[in-house]
Design a protein around this motif. Structure first.
Motif, PDB file in Angstrom:
ATOM      1  N   GLU A 194       0.751  -1.231   0.031  1.00 40.79           N
ATOM      2  CA  GLU A 194       0.007   0.033  -0.085  1.00 40.79           C
ATOM      3  C   GLU A 194       0.827   1.277  -0.012  1.00 40.79           C
ATOM      4  N   ALA A 195       1.946   1.189   0.637  1.00 42.01           N
ATOM      5  CA  ALA A 195       2.779   2.414   0.790  1.00 42.01           C
ATOM      6  C   ALA A 195       3.581   2.502  -0.569  1.00 42.01           C
ATOM      7  N   ALA A 196       3.912   1.454  -1.292  1.00 48.50           N
ATOM      8  CA  ALA A 196       4.308   1.635  -2.630  1.00 48.50           C
ATOM      9  C   ALA A 196       3.291   1.946  -3.578  1.00 48.50           C
ATOM     10  N   ALA A 197       2.003   1.706  -3.356  1.00 49.96           N
ATOM     11  CA  ALA A 197       1.087   2.496  -4.194  1.00 49.96           C
ATOM     12  C   ALA A 197       0.962   3.751  -3.972  1.00 49.96           C
ATOM     13  N   ARG A 198       1.084   4.166  -2.787  1.00 48.41           N
ATOM     14  CA  ARG A 198       0.877   5.564  -2.460  1.00 48.41           C
ATOM     15  C   ARG A 198       2.094   6.536  -2.910  1.00 48.41           C
ATOM     16  N   ALA A 199       3.253   5.834  -3.056  1.00 47.64           N
ATOM     17  CA  ALA A 199       4.708   6.511  -3.507  1.00 47.64           C
ATOM     18  C   ALA A 199       4.450   6.746  -5.060  1.00 47.64           C
ATOM     19  N   GLY A 200       3.855   5.629  -5.639  1.00 49.58           N
ATOM     20  CA  GLY A 200       3.809   5.660  -7.109  1.00 49.58           C
ATOM     21  C   GLY A 200       2.863   6.829  -7.539  1.00 49.58           C
ATOM     22  N   ALA A 201       1.810   6.578  -6.869  1.00 46.32           N
ATOM     23  CA  ALA A 201       0.611   7.838  -7.299  1.00 46.32           C
ATOM     24  C   ALA A 201       1.272   9.438  -6.956  1.00 46.32           C
ATOM     25  N   ARG A 202       1.711   9.451  -5.849  1.00 43.02           N
ATOM     26  CA  ARG A 202       2.355  10.634  -5.487  1.00 43.02           C
ATOM     27  C   ARG A 202       3.649  11.070  -6.580  1.00 43.02           C
ATOM     28  N   ALA A 203       4.366  10.123  -6.828  1.00 46.28           N
ATOM     29  CA  ALA A 203       5.378  10.451  -7.835  1.00 46.28           C
ATOM     30  C   ALA A 203       4.790  10.807  -9.288  1.00 46.28           C
ATOM     31  N   GLY A 204       3.905   9.892  -9.519  1.00 42.39           N
ATOM     32  CA  GLY A 204       3.043  10.575 -10.825  1.00 42.39           C
ATOM     33  C   GLY A 204       2.359  11.719 -10.841  1.00 42.39           C
ATOM     34  N   SER A 205       1.738  11.916  -9.863  1.00 45.20           N
ATOM     35  CA  SER A 205       1.107  13.328  -9.657  1.00 45.20           C
ATOM     36  C   SER A 205       1.986  14.497  -9.638  1.00 45.20           C
ATOM     37  N   LEU A 206       3.206  14.362  -9.181  1.00 50.97           N
ATOM     38  CA  LEU A 206       4.369  15.401  -9.312  1.00 50.97           C
ATOM     39  C   LEU A 206       5.296  15.317 -10.664  1.00 50.97           C
ATOM     40  N   ASP A 207       4.922  14.515 -11.666  1.00 48.93           N
ATOM     41  CA  ASP A 207       5.665  14.520 -12.847  1.00 48.93           C
ATOM     42  C   ASP A 207       5.399  15.644 -13.589  1.00 48.93           C
ATOM     43  N   ARG A 208       6.601  16.451 -13.934  1.00 45.14           N
ATOM     44  CA  ARG A 208       6.186  17.523 -14.829  1.00 45.14           C
ATOM     45  C   ARG A 208       5.832  17.537 -16.093  1.00 45.14           C
ATOM     46  N   HIS A 209       5.853  16.339 -16.596  1.00 45.73           N
ATOM     47  CA  HIS A 209       5.527  16.079 -18.018  1.00 45.73           C
ATOM     48  C   HIS A 209       4.414  15.146 -18.068  1.00 45.73           C
ATOM     49  N   PRO A 210       3.057  15.847 -18.324  1.00 50.41           N
ATOM     50  CA  PRO A 210       1.585  15.238 -18.086  1.00 50.41           C
ATOM     51  C   PRO A 210       1.353  14.263 -19.241  1.00 50.41           C
ATOM     52  N   GLU A 211       2.207  13.914 -20.105  1.00 57.87           N
ATOM     53  CA  GLU A 211       1.776  12.658 -20.987  1.00 57.87           C
ATOM     54  C   GLU A 211       1.668  11.551 -20.012  1.00 57.87           C
ATOM     55  N   VAL A 212       0.555  10.495 -20.433  1.00 56.60           N
ATOM     56  CA  VAL A 212       0.390   9.480 -19.782  1.00 56.60           C
ATOM     57  C   VAL A 212       1.485   8.228 -19.971  1.00 56.60           C
ATOM     58  N   LYS A 213       2.193   8.266 -20.829  1.00 53.85           N
ATOM     59  CA  LYS A 213       3.146   7.348 -20.658  1.00 53.85           C
ATOM     60  C   LYS A 213       4.373   7.739 -19.731  1.00 53.85           C
ATOM     61  N   THR A 214       4.743   8.947 -19.626  1.00 57.37           N
ATOM     62  CA  THR A 214       5.776   9.371 -18.668  1.00 57.37           C
ATOM     63  C   THR A 214       5.235   9.374 -17.421  1.00 57.37           C
ATOM     64  N   VAL A 215       3.899   9.716 -17.049  1.00 53.15           N
ATOM     65  CA  VAL A 215       3.373   9.215 -15.611  1.00 53.15           C
ATOM     66  C   VAL A 215       3.594   7.951 -15.391  1.00 53.15           C
TER      67      VAL A 215
END
Length: 142
Positions: free
Chosen positions: A41-62
């Motif tokens: 669950e913590a890994a999923a939280r870290a992944g979602a947070r990292a994806g939400s902070l990604d500076r490139h909004p393309e789906v592939k990069t996220v």
């Protein structure tokens, strides 16, 4: 002590000791499953947070950013998944908000963990653990 009771303590100990050891082992396995579930669950939280902070909004990069964060977290926690699936989706939050719509990143981690990894004994089989998290994309991520 009467002569007819000689050795009864040894027999009682021989009968009770395996039951106590079994209960102790089951308790250890349950604790390890809970700890591994929390790590997923913590890994999923870290992944979602990292994806939400990604500076490139393309789906592939996220997707790549979130997947890398999940794998890094699981590696750090020492969780080895046999049949791992990481689902990363983007969407919008369904709440009325003034201004811009609120985008989200959702990460779901499905992990099949071997029971041998969770137990001090050789136990056959595996357990499927699932963790997920939704994070709102930070509007001020730069």
């Amino acid at each position: 002590m009467r002569s007819g009771e000689r050795g009864s303590l040894a027999i009682e100990a021989a009968l009770v000791t395996p039951v106590i050891l079994l209960l102790f082992t089951v308790t250890m396995i349950a604790g390890k499953v809970q700890q591994t579930q929390a790590s997923i669950e913590a890994a999923a939280r870290a992944g979602a947070r990292a994806g939400s902070l990604d500076r490139h909004p393309e789906v592939k990069t996220v997707h790549d950013t979130a997947t890398d964060a999940v794998n890094a977290w699981l590696s750090t926690a020492g969780v080895s998944c046999g049949n791992e699936r990481i689902d990363v989706t983007t969407g919008t939050l369904d709440v009325p908000a003034p201004g811009k719509p609120m985008n989200t990143v959702v990460v779901n981690v499905n992990c099949e963990v071997s029971m041998s990894d969770l137990s001090p004994l050789r136990v056959p089989g595996s357990v499927k653990l699932i963790g997920g998290f939704r994070s709102v994309v930070d509007l001020y991520r730069g």
